[in-house]
Design a protein around this motif. Structure first.
Motif, PDB file in Angstrom:
ATOM      1  N   ALA A 165       0.838  -1.202   0.000  1.00 26.00           N
ATOM      2  CA  ALA A 165       0.000   0.000   0.000  1.00 26.00           C
ATOM      3  C   ALA A 165       0.875   1.255   0.000  1.00 26.00           C
ATOM      4  CB  ALA A 165      -0.906   0.007   1.219  1.00 26.00           C
ATOM      5  N   THR A 166       0.394   2.291  -0.680  1.00 24.42           N
ATOM      6  CA  THR A 166       1.064   3.579  -0.698  1.00 24.42           C
ATOM      7  C   THR A 166       0.310   4.533   0.210  1.00 24.42           C
ATOM      8  OG1 THR A 166       1.767   3.191  -2.976  1.00 24.42           O
ATOM      9  CG2 THR A 166       1.830   5.464  -2.195  1.00 24.42           C
ATOM     10  N   ALA A 167       1.018   5.230   1.086  1.00 29.83           N
ATOM     11  CA  ALA A 167       0.391   6.159   2.029  1.00 29.83           C
ATOM     12  C   ALA A 167       0.164   7.509   1.363  1.00 29.83           C
ATOM     13  CB  ALA A 167       1.272   6.324   3.254  1.00 29.83           C
ATOM     14  N   PHE A 168      -0.988   8.100   1.633  1.00 34.35           N
ATOM     15  CA  PHE A 168      -1.335   9.425   1.143  1.00 34.35           C
ATOM     16  C   PHE A 168      -1.775  10.276   2.322  1.00 34.35           C
ATOM     17  CE2 PHE A 168      -1.933   6.790  -2.578  1.00 34.35           C
ATOM     18  CZ  PHE A 168      -1.401   7.561  -3.594  1.00 34.35           C
ATOM     19  N   GLN A 169      -1.635  11.589   2.167  1.00 31.86           N
ATOM     20  CA  GLN A 169      -2.059  12.518   3.201  1.00 31.86           C
ATOM     21  C   GLN A 169      -2.516  13.791   2.504  1.00 31.86           C
ATOM     22  OE1 GLN A 169       0.615  12.768   6.514  1.00 31.86           O
ATOM     23  NE2 GLN A 169       0.041  14.858   6.957  1.00 31.86           N
ATOM     24  N   GLY A 170      -3.537  14.455   3.049  1.00 31.25           N
ATOM     25  CA  GLY A 170      -4.011  15.686   2.439  1.00 31.25           C
ATOM     26  C   GLY A 170      -5.029  16.393   3.310  1.00 31.25           C
ATOM     27  N   ILE A 171      -5.486  17.532   2.804  1.00 30.21           N
ATOM     28  CA  ILE A 171      -6.453  18.367   3.515  1.00 30.21           C
ATOM     29  C   ILE A 171      -7.800  18.297   2.799  1.00 30.21           C
ATOM     30  CG2 ILE A 171      -7.014  20.749   4.172  1.00 30.21           C
ATOM     31  CD1 ILE A 171      -3.991  21.258   4.300  1.00 30.21           C
ATOM     32  N   VAL A 172      -8.859  18.067   3.569  1.00 29.56           N
ATOM     33  CA  VAL A 172     -10.212  18.023   3.021  1.00 29.56           C
ATOM     34  C   VAL A 172     -10.610  19.441   2.614  1.00 29.56           C
ATOM     35  CG1 VAL A 172     -12.622  17.514   3.503  1.00 29.56           C
ATOM     36  CG2 VAL A 172     -10.828  16.050   4.465  1.00 29.56           C
ATOM     37  N   VAL A 173     -11.002  19.625   1.344  1.00 33.60           N
ATOM     38  CA  VAL A 173     -11.424  20.937   0.866  1.00 33.60           C
ATOM     39  C   VAL A 173     -12.914  20.989   0.540  1.00 33.60           C
ATOM     40  CG1 VAL A 173      -9.148  21.616   0.040  1.00 33.60           C
ATOM     41  CG2 VAL A 173     -10.703  20.420  -1.498  1.00 33.60           C
ATOM     42  N   ASP A 174     -13.561  19.828   0.441  1.00 29.97           N
ATOM     43  CA  ASP A 174     -14.991  19.777   0.151  1.00 29.97           C
ATOM     44  C   ASP A 174     -15.477  18.350   0.394  1.00 29.97           C
ATOM     45  OD1 ASP A 174     -17.492  20.651  -0.622  1.00 29.97           O
ATOM     46  OD2 ASP A 174     -17.073  20.580  -2.776  1.00 29.97           O
ATOM     47  N   SER A 175     -16.770  18.201   0.536  1.00 24.83           N
ATOM     48  CA  SER A 175     -17.351  16.860   0.662  1.00 24.83           C
ATOM     49  C   SER A 175     -18.759  16.887   0.099  1.00 24.83           C
ATOM     50  CB  SER A 175     -17.380  16.408   2.124  1.00 24.83           C
ATOM     51  OG  SER A 175     -18.224  17.247   2.882  1.00 24.83           O
ATOM     52  N   ASN A 176     -19.200  15.734  -0.358  1.00 25.56           N
ATOM     53  CA  ASN A 176     -20.576  15.597  -0.828  1.00 25.56           C
ATOM     54  C   ASN A 176     -21.018  14.157  -0.685  1.00 25.56           C
ATOM     55  OD1 ASN A 176     -19.041  14.541  -2.873  1.00 25.56           O
ATOM     56  ND2 ASN A 176     -20.012  15.682  -4.506  1.00 25.56           N
ATOM     57  N   ILE A 177     -22.318  13.961  -0.728  1.00 21.93           N
ATOM     58  CA  ILE A 177     -22.889  12.624  -0.630  1.00 21.93           C
ATOM     59  C   ILE A 177     -23.258  12.156  -2.032  1.00 21.93           C
ATOM     60  CG2 ILE A 177     -24.828  11.260   0.231  1.00 21.93           C
ATOM     61  CD1 ILE A 177     -24.888  13.113   2.659  1.00 21.93           C
ATOM     62  N   VAL A 178     -22.795  10.983  -2.387  1.00 20.26           N
ATOM     63  CA  VAL A 178     -23.117  10.378  -3.677  1.00 20.26           C
ATOM     64  C   VAL A 178     -24.134   9.281  -3.419  1.00 20.26           C
ATOM     65  CG1 VAL A 178     -22.204   9.097  -5.636  1.00 20.26           C
ATOM     66  CG2 VAL A 178     -20.838  10.901  -4.593  1.00 20.26           C
ATOM     67  N   ARG A 179     -25.255   9.367  -4.110  1.00 18.12           N
ATOM     68  CA  ARG A 179     -26.327   8.375  -3.948  1.00 18.12           C
ATOM     69  C   ARG A 179     -26.285   7.383  -5.109  1.00 18.12           C
ATOM     70  NH1 ARG A 179     -29.675  10.131   0.059  1.00 18.12           N
ATOM     71  NH2 ARG A 179     -29.588  12.365   0.464  1.00 18.12           N
ATOM     72  N   PHE A 180     -26.267   6.102  -4.770  1.00 19.73           N
ATOM     73  CA  PHE A 180     -26.284   5.054  -5.777  1.00 19.73           C
ATOM     74  C   PHE A 180     -27.698   4.543  -5.993  1.00 19.73           C
ATOM     75  CE2 PHE A 180     -22.003   4.851  -3.909  1.00 19.73           C
ATOM     76  CZ  PHE A 180     -21.267   5.097  -5.048  1.00 19.73           C
ATOM     77  N   SER A 181     -28.500   4.602  -4.960  1.00 18.39           N
ATOM     78  CA  SER A 181     -29.910   4.212  -5.011  1.00 18.39           C
ATOM     79  C   SER A 181     -30.594   4.865  -3.817  1.00 18.39           C
ATOM     80  CB  SER A 181     -30.058   2.684  -4.955  1.00 18.39           C
ATOM     81  OG  SER A 181     -29.660   2.203  -3.691  1.00 18.39           O
ATOM     82  N   ASP A 182     -31.855   4.549  -3.590  1.00 17.68           N
ATOM     83  CA  ASP A 182     -32.572   5.124  -2.445  1.00 17.68           C
ATOM     84  C   ASP A 182     -31.943   4.721  -1.118  1.00 17.68           C
ATOM     85  OD1 ASP A 182     -34.341   6.425  -4.068  1.00 17.68           O
ATOM     86  OD2 ASP A 182     -35.849   4.837  -4.006  1.00 17.68           O
ATOM     87  N   ARG A 183     -31.349   3.541  -1.063  1.00 14.17           N
ATOM     88  CA  ARG A 183     -30.767   3.040   0.187  1.00 14.17           C
ATOM     89  C   ARG A 183     -29.255   3.150   0.253  1.00 14.17           C
ATOM     90  NH1 ARG A 183     -32.809  -2.747   0.425  1.00 14.17           N
ATOM     91  NH2 ARG A 183     -32.868  -2.455  -1.802  1.00 14.17           N
ATOM     92  N   GLU A 184     -28.610   3.281  -0.891  1.00 15.41           N
ATOM     93  CA  GLU A 184     -27.145   3.314  -0.919  1.00 15.41           C
ATOM     94  C   GLU A 184     -26.630   4.730  -1.143  1.00 15.41           C
ATOM     95  OE1 GLU A 184     -24.522   0.053  -2.731  1.00 15.41           O
ATOM     96  OE2 GLU A 184     -26.397   0.031  -3.857  1.00 15.41           O
ATOM     97  N   LYS A 185     -25.844   5.217  -0.194  1.00 13.81           N
ATOM     98  CA  LYS A 185     -25.194   6.511  -0.349  1.00 13.81           C
ATOM     99  C   LYS A 185     -23.858   6.467   0.374  1.00 13.81           C
ATOM    100  CE  LYS A 185     -27.619   8.430   3.556  1.00 13.81           C
ATOM    101  NZ  LYS A 185     -28.517   9.429   4.056  1.00 13.81           N
ATOM    102  N   ILE A 186     -22.935   7.308  -0.070  1.00 13.75           N
ATOM    103  CA  ILE A 186     -21.616   7.338   0.536  1.00 13.75           C
ATOM    104  C   ILE A 186     -21.066   8.767   0.486  1.00 13.75           C
ATOM    105  CG2 ILE A 186     -20.357   6.796  -1.577  1.00 13.75           C
ATOM    106  CD1 ILE A 186     -18.605   4.954   0.266  1.00 13.75           C
ATOM    107  N   MET A 187     -20.313   9.132   1.498  1.00 11.34           N
ATOM    108  CA  MET A 187     -19.673  10.442   1.552  1.00 11.34           C
ATOM    109  C   MET A 187     -18.366  10.373   0.773  1.00 11.34           C
ATOM    110  SD  MET A 187     -19.803  13.565   2.821  1.00 11.34           S
ATOM    111  CE  MET A 187     -20.895  13.492   4.221  1.00 11.34           C
ATOM    112  N   VAL A 188     -18.148  11.369  -0.088  1.00 10.87           N
ATOM    113  CA  VAL A 188     -16.914  11.463  -0.858  1.00 10.87           C
ATOM    114  C   VAL A 188     -16.262  12.802  -0.518  1.00 10.87           C
ATOM    115  CG1 VAL A 188     -15.902  11.554  -3.164  1.00 10.87           C
ATOM    116  CG2 VAL A 188     -17.845  10.037  -2.709  1.00 10.87           C
ATOM    117  N   PHE A 189     -15.004  12.736  -0.124  1.00 13.18           N
ATOM    118  CA  PHE A 189     -14.256  13.927   0.249  1.00 13.18           C
ATOM    119  C   PHE A 189     -13.366  14.354  -0.905  1.00 13.18           C
ATOM    120  CE2 PHE A 189     -14.905  11.446   4.128  1.00 13.18           C
ATOM    121  CZ  PHE A 189     -15.625  12.366   4.876  1.00 13.18           C
ATOM    122  N   LYS A 190     -13.333  15.645  -1.204  1.00 16.84           N
ATOM    123  CA  LYS A 190     -12.386  16.212  -2.165  1.00 16.84           C
ATOM    124  C   LYS A 190     -11.175  16.616  -1.330  1.00 16.84           C
ATOM    125  CE  LYS A 190     -13.474  17.303  -5.902  1.00 16.84           C
ATOM    126  NZ  LYS A 190     -13.469  16.616  -7.164  1.00 16.84           N
TER     127      LYS A 190
END
Length: 67
Positions: free
Chosen positions: A20-45
């Motif tokens: 595995a390669t390690a990454f590090q960074g600062i969160v600049v934005d976030s949003n929720i991506v919906r795949f269906s009515d029951r499936e959603k996930i938070m995605v950080f920029k």
């Protein structure tokens, strides 16, 4: 996690690599991506250590807040 938080995570860059390669960074934005009515996930920029913006899912391996 909120905007301005320093986070780290790891990712497998090679398709056949177990290292595995390690990454590090600062969160600049976030949003929720919906795949269906029951499936959603938070995605950080995230602005990573290379200066690139990348999307990091909340379920990314090893994602954690750096204190």
């Amino acid at each position: 996690m909120t905007v301005g938080d320093l986070v780290k995570w790891h990712w497998f860059l090679g398709a056949s690599s177990w290292e595995a390669t390690a990454f590090q960074g600062i969160v600049v934005d976030s949003n929720i991506v919906r795949f269906s009515d029951r499936e959603k996930i938070m995605v950080f920029k995230v602005l990573d250590q290379e200066g690139d913006l990348c999307d990091v899912r909340e379920d990314a391996p090893g994602l954690e807040l750096v204190v």
